[in-house]
Design a protein around this motif. Structure first.
Motif, PDB file in Angstrom:
ATOM      1  N   MET A  96       0.840  -1.203   0.000  1.00 42.65           N
ATOM      2  CA  MET A  96       0.000   0.000   0.000  1.00 42.65           C
ATOM      3  C   MET A  96       0.874   1.252   0.000  1.00 42.65           C
ATOM      4  SD  MET A  96      -3.130   1.245   2.464  1.00 42.65           S
ATOM      5  CE  MET A  96      -2.148   1.457   3.919  1.00 42.65           C
ATOM      6  N   ILE A  97       1.911   1.226   0.821  1.00 45.68           N
ATOM      7  CA  ILE A  97       2.802   2.391   0.870  1.00 45.68           C
ATOM      8  C   ILE A  97       3.453   2.590  -0.498  1.00 45.68           C
ATOM      9  CG2 ILE A  97       4.922   3.311   1.895  1.00 45.68           C
ATOM     10  CD1 ILE A  97       4.105   1.962   4.514  1.00 45.68           C
ATOM     11  N   ARG A 149       2.238   1.807  -3.370  1.00 48.03           N
ATOM     12  CA  ARG A 149       1.264   2.400  -4.285  1.00 48.03           C
ATOM     13  C   ARG A 149       1.146   3.908  -4.059  1.00 48.03           C
ATOM     14  NH1 ARG A 149      -1.663  -2.451  -3.558  1.00 48.03           N
ATOM     15  NH2 ARG A 149      -2.783  -1.553  -1.794  1.00 48.03           N
ATOM     16  N   HIS A 150       1.138   4.302  -2.773  1.00 48.25           N
ATOM     17  CA  HIS A 150       1.058   5.727  -2.456  1.00 48.25           C
ATOM     18  C   HIS A 150       2.289   6.468  -2.986  1.00 48.25           C
ATOM     19  CE1 HIS A 150      -2.583   6.149  -0.090  1.00 48.25           C
ATOM     20  NE2 HIS A 150      -2.304   5.023   0.525  1.00 48.25           N
ATOM     21  N   LEU A 151       3.446   5.841  -2.806  1.00 52.22           N
ATOM     22  CA  LEU A 151       4.672   6.498  -3.260  1.00 52.22           C
ATOM     23  C   LEU A 151       4.664   6.678  -4.776  1.00 52.22           C
ATOM     24  CD1 LEU A 151       7.466   4.866  -1.068  1.00 52.22           C
ATOM     25  CD2 LEU A 151       6.696   7.244  -1.025  1.00 52.22           C
ATOM     26  N   LYS A 209       2.156   7.037  -6.620  1.00 53.86           N
ATOM     27  CA  LYS A 209       1.235   8.130  -6.919  1.00 53.86           C
ATOM     28  C   LYS A 209       1.936   9.477  -6.681  1.00 53.86           C
ATOM     29  CE  LYS A 209      -3.444   9.422  -5.685  1.00 53.86           C
ATOM     30  NZ  LYS A 209      -4.460   9.287  -4.630  1.00 53.86           N
ATOM     31  N   VAL A 210       2.666   9.532  -5.579  1.00 56.40           N
ATOM     32  CA  VAL A 210       3.402  10.761  -5.260  1.00 56.40           C
ATOM     33  C   VAL A 210       4.392  11.072  -6.378  1.00 56.40           C
ATOM     34  CG1 VAL A 210       5.196  11.699  -3.742  1.00 56.40           C
ATOM     35  CG2 VAL A 210       3.183  10.586  -2.758  1.00 56.40           C
ATOM     36  N   PHE A 211       5.151  10.068  -6.778  1.00 54.71           N
ATOM     37  CA  PHE A 211       6.204  10.290  -7.761  1.00 54.71           C
ATOM     38  C   PHE A 211       5.635  10.724  -9.113  1.00 54.71           C
ATOM     39  CE2 PHE A 211       8.811   6.949  -5.276  1.00 54.71           C
ATOM     40  CZ  PHE A 211       9.240   7.931  -4.396  1.00 54.71           C
ATOM     41  N   SER A 220       2.914  12.540  -9.509  1.00 53.94           N
ATOM     42  CA  SER A 220       1.963  13.646  -9.361  1.00 53.94           C
ATOM     43  C   SER A 220       2.074  14.673 -10.490  1.00 53.94           C
ATOM     44  CB  SER A 220       2.163  14.352  -8.016  1.00 53.94           C
ATOM     45  OG  SER A 220       1.986  13.439  -6.970  1.00 53.94           O
ATOM     46  N   ASN A 221       3.274  15.171 -10.754  1.00 54.10           N
ATOM     47  CA  ASN A 221       3.467  16.114 -11.858  1.00 54.10           C
ATOM     48  C   ASN A 221       4.952  16.125 -12.239  1.00 54.10           C
ATOM     49  OD1 ASN A 221       4.774  17.547  -9.928  1.00 54.10           O
ATOM     50  ND2 ASN A 221       3.255  19.184  -9.797  1.00 54.10           N
ATOM     51  N   LEU A 243       7.363  18.097 -11.465  1.00 53.63           N
ATOM     52  CA  LEU A 243       8.282  18.392 -10.362  1.00 53.63           C
ATOM     53  C   LEU A 243       8.557  17.130  -9.538  1.00 53.63           C
ATOM     54  CD1 LEU A 243       7.138  21.852  -8.939  1.00 53.63           C
ATOM     55  CD2 LEU A 243       9.406  21.245  -9.824  1.00 53.63           C
ATOM     56  N   SER A 244       7.456  16.409  -9.218  1.00 50.92           N
ATOM     57  CA  SER A 244       7.641  15.217  -8.397  1.00 50.92           C
ATOM     58  C   SER A 244       8.352  14.121  -9.211  1.00 50.92           C
ATOM     59  CB  SER A 244       6.302  14.724  -7.866  1.00 50.92           C
ATOM     60  OG  SER A 244       5.516  14.221  -8.910  1.00 50.92           O
ATOM     61  N   GLY A 303      11.838  14.936  -8.908  1.00 51.10           N
ATOM     62  CA  GLY A 303      12.252  14.558  -7.562  1.00 51.10           C
ATOM     63  C   GLY A 303      12.544  13.061  -7.496  1.00 51.10           C
ATOM     64  N   ILE A 340      16.057  10.886  -6.449  1.00 50.87           N
ATOM     65  CA  ILE A 340      16.242   9.972  -5.305  1.00 50.87           C
ATOM     66  C   ILE A 340      16.335   8.508  -5.738  1.00 50.87           C
ATOM     67  CG2 ILE A 340      15.091  11.502  -3.650  1.00 50.87           C
ATOM     68  CD1 ILE A 340      12.674   9.572  -3.814  1.00 50.87           C
ATOM     69  N   VAL A 344      17.021   7.606   2.487  1.00 49.74           N
ATOM     70  CA  VAL A 344      17.110   7.902   1.058  1.00 49.74           C
ATOM     71  C   VAL A 344      17.113   9.417   0.846  1.00 49.74           C
ATOM     72  CG1 VAL A 344      15.793   7.842  -1.112  1.00 49.74           C
ATOM     73  CG2 VAL A 344      16.062   5.755   0.227  1.00 49.74           C
ATOM     74  N   SER A 392      19.439  14.042  -3.511  1.00 52.24           N
ATOM     75  CA  SER A 392      18.238  13.379  -2.994  1.00 52.24           C
ATOM     76  C   SER A 392      17.466  14.333  -2.080  1.00 52.24           C
ATOM     77  CB  SER A 392      18.619  12.094  -2.257  1.00 52.24           C
ATOM     78  OG  SER A 392      19.310  12.406  -1.078  1.00 52.24           O
ATOM     79  N   GLY A 399      15.457  16.263  -4.382  1.00 53.54           N
ATOM     80  CA  GLY A 399      14.365  15.396  -4.829  1.00 53.54           C
ATOM     81  C   GLY A 399      13.253  15.365  -3.796  1.00 53.54           C
ATOM     82  N   LEU A 439      11.103  18.365  -3.753  1.00 54.32           N
ATOM     83  CA  LEU A 439      10.185  18.409  -4.888  1.00 54.32           C
ATOM     84  C   LEU A 439       8.938  17.539  -4.661  1.00 54.32           C
ATOM     85  CD1 LEU A 439      12.730  18.330  -7.864  1.00 54.32           C
ATOM     86  CD2 LEU A 439      11.397  20.282  -7.063  1.00 54.32           C
ATOM     87  N   ILE A 440       9.132  16.409  -4.014  1.00 52.34           N
ATOM     88  CA  ILE A 440       7.972  15.518  -3.841  1.00 52.34           C
ATOM     89  C   ILE A 440       7.221  15.775  -2.533  1.00 52.34           C
ATOM     90  CG2 ILE A 440       8.932  13.655  -5.266  1.00 52.34           C
ATOM     91  CD1 ILE A 440       9.496  12.158  -2.633  1.00 52.34           C
ATOM     92  N   TYR A 463       3.380  16.455  -2.231  1.00 54.47           N
ATOM     93  CA  TYR A 463       2.540  15.320  -2.645  1.00 54.47           C
ATOM     94  C   TYR A 463       2.613  14.203  -1.609  1.00 54.47           C
ATOM     95  CZ  TYR A 463       3.366  18.280  -6.585  1.00 54.47           C
ATOM     96  OH  TYR A 463       3.487  19.378  -7.365  1.00 54.47           O
ATOM     97  N   GLU A 508      -0.461  12.424   0.515  1.00 54.63           N
ATOM     98  CA  GLU A 508      -0.701  10.977   0.566  1.00 54.63           C
ATOM     99  C   GLU A 508      -0.655  10.458   2.000  1.00 54.63           C
ATOM    100  OE1 GLU A 508      -1.524   8.565  -1.859  1.00 54.63           O
ATOM    101  OE2 GLU A 508      -2.030  10.428  -2.885  1.00 54.63           O
TER     102      GLU A 508
END
Lengths: 392, 392
Positions: A242-243, A245-247, A249-251, A253-254, A256-257, A260, A264, B250, B257, B260, B263-264, B267, B271
């Motif tokens: 689950m985490i 999946r959330h990450l 989604k974060v990565f 996002s747009n 910029l992310s 980012g 990393i 990380v 990083s 990075g 930037l994230i 978001y 989450e």
């Protein structure tokens, strides 16, 4: 040293298994027997140039145990499966260890029934290596035994101690009992009994360990019944997923992310590796006469190579001899501690005739004795038991 | 509507509790009674301008149950604790719900002993709301009952159904039984029995749910015993913590990083919020005569506010009436289905006279003030065992 590998077991069989076997044969000084449909396995092997120079041979087995086969049925019906043929090599002494990424229940059934439990061991247990913040820990049982008695959990503690000592190379492994509180009195009826038994043992028993401490590395060995252990492992996996999946989604996002994430990523990959199951190899089925490694169903070639290496370590470290020695010496002291009813039960359970001598019921999972341990003995539990379950 | 809040319970008491109560009093149309040392609570309240215009009052309680107090002892000795005074308000009918972020075992002990279980409920259960990929799910029992009988798990299923239906507002909540495999026959002796009982119920029972499915949102309600539930929750937390530690490492690897991470971060924070415990409020203790919410020990003001809101919802939705109705109608059908031994047990357990009327054959251990939960459990060990006779 000769290790049998079930070429047909696992989601990525046979290609990942065959490749893993080749990697292992190249890296370690061992012979490998691959069991499975010989034409299929040979076709996979032929993808690797020069494999015939490696100490690898194929042993034909007509049948395959599927991942969704019912273990007891596979055991009864598939007498020529790659698993059965593989385990038979251990039984006959022609090979030293068996590795399979196939149907866990079936590996368990074949191994337990054909190889039999070690002397002094009532039930074999699956010992999984978990990543922790301090390195790694062993949790057992991870699912071989859903209903456990106190004595069985006690034996798991001893077996876990031996594995941590000789394979994780911890001098005096800290063994903890998975419970719902750290205090001595916390737990269910079974854990409370095991607590006292482990406290009297020679191993470094540190008492109850709460689940929140597991990945902090609070203990080197975590003892639990197979139901709890299986739930604990799988829910951890579910949380990690689950985490993840959330990450993702974060990565995503747009831009910029996304940038980012790129920055990393190298460090993320490195950290990921430290909790990657394929690095630790498979999970030993401890307590059977022979070395048996249950690899992850989704094993890739590296995971198979590491599982084979884990088998090699268990053979080299003579893990089963140590288990038998430690169980014997610890059970003896349990005798001194608790005379009378408990000892009678221990004897009945731990040293009762093995199923083949006992009756025709040859599935060890179903092996039971006349006197279940502690709780059941003195109680009037017939009235209270859940045993009255309707069998429809 | 009047809600009592234990001002002294929790790691951040009293300041976070008082602030949470103020937030709730401002946002919802409810009266709040804060129990605790009046001089301390008033001093905290005085930090908030204009609090005297809010429907908040303080009720003095001389004693405080500490987070590490043994619940049974607290129950016996601390007759003037903020918890006891709070729960008494529910008993007398002067208030409608009790909220505490204090020692969970003590909240459980006071509530169960003072308020008594609901008609038809053998044991109250802690119902935790988990974040899932599909929204949220309820898991119960999360730790109130370490050794459960099948009938108790059955009741948890009904209570979970009611909570999901009326509070999560799912029309026909999917209720699953936590087990080690999805197939009907998988599980331990207890879950196998409960499986058949739930299958005959009126609720939307979807069968076994594996732990790996929990956070995927495979079920709206997950039924388990308190030992397993507690382990499952806490090991999830442990896994999340470990991943968080890895991520921090990380992010801090080097300046790239770190960039990075910046930037994230926005978001990531968003989450994070979706799996933040403080968003869901506390966990209801279902099955007692009254509404009781157990908030997280580390509750911040927002978590307290949400716990108070959860209490409000449970009162408004008349959750206890629905529980009693549903338990009664489902138990009736269980009767038609299974005559004989099982029904005798059900009658004994579910409909036996309450302990105050019957001290000799007491299944409701936790109800007796003289015999607080832990002692009672120990003293009826034999009867309470979940160990079952071996099957042949």
């Amino acid at each position: 040293m000769r290790i049998v590998v079930d070429a047909m077991g696992g989601d990525n069989a046979p290609h990942a298994i065959v490749e893993g076997a080749i990697l292992a044969a190249r890296e370690y000084n061992i012979e490998i027997i691959l069991t499975g449909k010989s034409e299929v396995v040979l076709a996979q092997l032929d993808k690797f140039k020069g494999w015939r120079d490696l100490p690898i041979r194929v042993e034909h087995a007509e049948e395959v145990v599927e991942m969704d086969d019912v273990p007891a049925k596979a055991l009864r019906k598939k007498k020529n499966s790659s698993m059965k043929v593989g385990v038979d090599f251990i039984k006959s002494g022609e090979a030293d260890a068996f590795v399979s990424a196939g149907n866990t229940g079936a590996v368990l059934a074949y191994s337990t029934v054909i190889l039999r439990p070690l002397k002094g061991v009532d039930r074999p247990a699956i010992a999984v290596q978990l990543p922790t913040s301090k390195g790694s820990a062993i949790m057992l049982d991870a699912g071989a035994n859903v209903d456990c008695k106190a004595l069985q959990l006690f034996q798991f503690g001893i077996m876990g101690h031996v594995l941590a000592k000789f394979v994780l190379e911890k001098e005096s492994p800290e063994v903890g009992l998975l419970s719902i509180g750290e205090e001595d009195g916390k737990g269910n009826e079974i854990t409370k009994t095991v607590f006292h038994m482990l406290k009297k043992s020679h191993i470094n028993f540190i008492g109850n360990v709460e689940a929140k401490e597991v990945y902090r590395g609070h203990a080197d060995v975590i003892v639990c019944d197979g139901f709890t252990g299986n739930v604990a492992l799988k829910i951890s996996q579910s949380m990690a997923e689950m985490i993840s999946r959330h990450l993702k989604k974060v990565f995503k996002s747009n831009w910029l992310s996304k940038l980012g994430y790129l920055l990393i990523k190298p460090y993320l990959d490195k950290e990921k590796k430290s909790i990657d199951y394929s690095e630790t190899g498979g999970a030993p089925l401890l307590g059977v006469n022979g070395v048996c490694i249950i690899a992850h169903g989704r094993s890739n070639p590296k995971a198979i190579k590491n599982a084979i290496n884990r088998a090699r370590e268990l053979i080299e470290k003579k893990i089963n001899e140590h288990i038998m020695e430690d169980i014997e010496s610890n059970l003896k002291d349990l005798d001194i501690w608790s005379r009378g009813a408990l000892w009678k039960q221990l004897k009945d359970i731990a040293f009762s005739p093995k199923p083949e001598e006992n009756n025709n019921n040859n599935h060890h999972q179903e092996q039971e004795v006349d006197h279940p341990p502690e709780e059941a003995q003195a109680s009037t539990k017939d009235e209270e038991s859940t045993e009255t379950e309707p069998k429809t």
